[in-house]
Write a protein that holds these residues in place. Structure first.
Motif, PDB file in Angstrom:
ATOM      1  N   ASN A   1       0.802  -1.227   0.000  1.00  0.00           N
ATOM      2  CA  ASN A   1       0.000   0.000   0.000  1.00  0.00           C
ATOM      3  C   ASN A   1       0.833   1.275   0.000  1.00  0.00           C
ATOM      4  O   ASN A   1       0.331   2.340   0.332  1.00  0.00           O
ATOM      5  N   GLY A   2       2.100   1.187  -0.327  1.00  0.00           N
ATOM      6  CA  GLY A   2       2.915   2.385  -0.478  1.00  0.00           C
ATOM      7  C   GLY A   2       3.911   2.632   0.631  1.00  0.00           C
ATOM      8  O   GLY A   2       4.687   3.572   0.569  1.00  0.00           O
ATOM      9  N   GLY A   3       3.880   1.827   1.679  1.00  0.00           N
ATOM     10  CA  GLY A   3       4.858   1.973   2.753  1.00  0.00           C
ATOM     11  C   GLY A   3       4.484   3.028   3.772  1.00  0.00           C
ATOM     12  O   GLY A   3       3.468   3.710   3.655  1.00  0.00           O
ATOM     13  N   LEU A   4       5.337   3.119   4.781  1.00  0.00           N
ATOM     14  CA  LEU A   4       5.121   4.049   5.888  1.00  0.00           C
ATOM     15  C   LEU A   4       6.481   4.540   6.370  1.00  0.00           C
ATOM     16  O   LEU A   4       7.383   3.747   6.599  1.00  0.00           O
ATOM     17  N   LEU A   5       6.620   5.845   6.509  1.00  0.00           N
ATOM     18  CA  LEU A   5       7.855   6.444   7.012  1.00  0.00           C
ATOM     19  C   LEU A   5       7.679   6.764   8.486  1.00  0.00           C
ATOM     20  O   LEU A   5       6.618   7.245   8.887  1.00  0.00           O
ATOM     21  N   LEU A   6       8.706   6.518   9.285  1.00  0.00           N
ATOM     22  CA  LEU A   6       8.609   6.721  10.734  1.00  0.00           C
ATOM     23  C   LEU A   6       9.895   7.325  11.266  1.00  0.00           C
ATOM     24  O   LEU A   6      10.967   7.070  10.725  1.00  0.00           O
ATOM     25  N   ARG A   7       9.767   8.116  12.326  1.00  0.00           N
ATOM     26  CA  ARG A   7      10.943   8.620  13.043  1.00  0.00           C
ATOM     27  C   ARG A   7      10.619   8.710  14.527  1.00  0.00           C
ATOM     28  O   ARG A   7       9.467   8.882  14.924  1.00  0.00           O
ATOM     29  N   LYS A   8      11.668   8.596  15.318  1.00  0.00           N
ATOM     30  CA  LYS A   8      11.538   8.688  16.773  1.00  0.00           C
ATOM     31  C   LYS A   8      11.739  10.140  17.182  1.00  0.00           C
ATOM     32  O   LYS A   8      12.726  10.769  16.820  1.00  0.00           O
TER      33      LYS A   8
ATOM     34  N   PHE B   1       4.958   9.391  12.174  1.00  0.00           N
ATOM     35  CA  PHE B   1       4.976   8.651  10.912  1.00  0.00           C
ATOM     36  C   PHE B   1       4.230   9.445   9.850  1.00  0.00           C
ATOM     37  O   PHE B   1       3.442  10.343  10.173  1.00  0.00           O
ATOM     38  N   LYS B   2       4.515   9.129   8.585  1.00  0.00           N
ATOM     39  CA  LYS B   2       3.833   9.859   7.516  1.00  0.00           C
ATOM     40  C   LYS B   2       3.687   8.999   6.267  1.00  0.00           C
ATOM     41  O   LYS B   2       4.451   8.055   6.052  1.00  0.00           O
TER      42      LYS B   2
ATOM     43  N   GLY C   1       1.202  11.287  11.324  1.00  0.00           N
ATOM     44  CA  GLY C   1       0.686  10.731  12.568  1.00  0.00           C
ATOM     45  C   GLY C   1       1.668  10.955  13.700  1.00  0.00           C
ATOM     46  O   GLY C   1       2.873  10.908  13.506  1.00  0.00           O
ATOM     47  N   ASN C   2       1.132  11.200  14.879  1.00  0.00           N
ATOM     48  CA  ASN C   2       1.954  11.376  16.069  1.00  0.00           C
ATOM     49  C   ASN C   2       1.465  10.391  17.121  1.00  0.00           C
ATOM     50  O   ASN C   2       0.310  10.443  17.515  1.00  0.00           O
ATOM     51  N   THR C   3       2.351   9.489  17.543  1.00  0.00           N
ATOM     52  CA  THR C   3       2.007   8.483  18.539  1.00  0.00           C
ATOM     53  C   THR C   3       2.741   8.779  19.835  1.00  0.00           C
ATOM     54  O   THR C   3       3.950   8.981  19.828  1.00  0.00           O
TER      55      THR C   3
ATOM     56  N   ARG D   1      -2.861  13.894  11.236  1.00  0.00           N
ATOM     57  CA  ARG D   1      -3.133  15.240  10.723  1.00  0.00           C
ATOM     58  C   ARG D   1      -2.923  15.324   9.220  1.00  0.00           C
ATOM     59  O   ARG D   1      -2.080  14.625   8.662  1.00  0.00           O
ATOM     60  N   CYS D   2      -3.669  16.217   8.624  1.00  0.00           N
ATOM     61  CA  CYS D   2      -3.515  16.558   7.216  1.00  0.00           C
ATOM     62  C   CYS D   2      -3.572  18.075   7.113  1.00  0.00           C
ATOM     63  O   CYS D   2      -4.545  18.690   7.574  1.00  0.00           O
ATOM     64  N   LYS D   3      -2.538  18.666   6.569  1.00  0.00           N
ATOM     65  CA  LYS D   3      -2.452  20.127   6.447  1.00  0.00           C
ATOM     66  C   LYS D   3      -2.659  20.814   7.795  1.00  0.00           C
ATOM     67  O   LYS D   3      -3.309  21.843   7.899  1.00  0.00           O
ATOM     68  N   GLY D   4      -2.119  20.202   8.859  1.00  0.00           N
ATOM     69  CA  GLY D   4      -2.178  20.782  10.190  1.00  0.00           C
ATOM     70  C   GLY D   4      -3.473  20.534  10.947  1.00  0.00           C
ATOM     71  O   GLY D   4      -3.575  20.869  12.118  1.00  0.00           O
ATOM     72  N   LYS D   5      -4.475  19.932  10.308  1.00  0.00           N
ATOM     73  CA  LYS D   5      -5.754  19.671  10.965  1.00  0.00           C
ATOM     74  C   LYS D   5      -5.867  18.191  11.308  1.00  0.00           C
ATOM     75  O   LYS D   5      -5.496  17.327  10.509  1.00  0.00           O
TER      76      LYS D   5
END
Length: 189
Positions: free
Chosen positions: A66-73, A81-82, A143-145, A162-166
């Motif tokens: 489905n296109g993958g997922l990028l993540l950072r700590k 993630f985004k 996303g913020n977890t 969030r999308c565009k800050g919302k």
């Protein structure tokens, strides 16, 4: 222009009052900024800004398909993630499919749970999602977890997307640490 009263000095001008208010606002803003800034460890902030997102969907499977997922700590208990919305992520109404939103929250938060638990394998036990807004083709979802609590066997967390800050979705979930790898469980069958 100054009025007769202002020239004689009997009442302060409107300009003077406005300048006083602006000056007070500037001083309060400066104090607030300095207090917030000095309470933050500058080295941690610099490290935070330098941390890049990493692709976590490197093996064949659902998220990679489905296109993958990028993540950072971000910190010990916070992860980000985004994803970028593609045509295959849309529903018939032309907005991002709720199932896809649920899957990225599950994958991003699940990876955060695993990393926060010292890389112990984790499985989703409960995931409660509230869909609040919509996103469209080519939008970037972030996303913020935040890990709320880690016990010997469970991880409790919350997530906002969030999308565009919302905020378009929020979630809370529970993940269970498992002691055996999936390969070990699969080989027993």
């Amino acid at each position: 222009l100054a009025t007769d009263q202002e020239v004689l000095g009997s009442t302060p001008s409107r300009r003077t009052n406005k300048e006083e208010y602006e000056n007070i606002f500037r001083k309060i803003s400066y104090i607030f900024f300095c207090n917030c800034f000095y309470n933050i460890d500058v080295d941690d902030n610099i490290n935070l800004m330098n941390k890049k997102f990493k692709q976590i969907s490197t093996k064949p499977g659902f998220m990679r398909f489905n296109g993958g997922l990028l993540l950072r700590k971000i910190s010990k208990n916070e992860f980000e993630f985004k994803v970028k919305i593609k045509k295959n992520h849309l529903n018939q109404a032309g907005i991002t499919h709720g199932g896809y939103i649920a899957s990225i929250i599950d994958s991003g938060s699940g990876t955060a749970a695993r990393l926060a638990s010292n890389v112990a394998p984790c499985v989703t036990i409960s995931l409660d999602i509230q869909f609040i807004g919509a996103s469209n083709l080519c939008d970037e979802l972030i996303g913020n977890t935040k890990i709320q609590k880690i016990t010997n066997t469970m991880i409790f967390l919350v997530c906002t997307l969030r999308c565009k800050g919302k905020i378009i979705a929020s979630a809370s979930g529970i993940w269970k640490k498992i002691s055996k790898s999936f390969k070990a469980l699969k080989n027993k069958k």
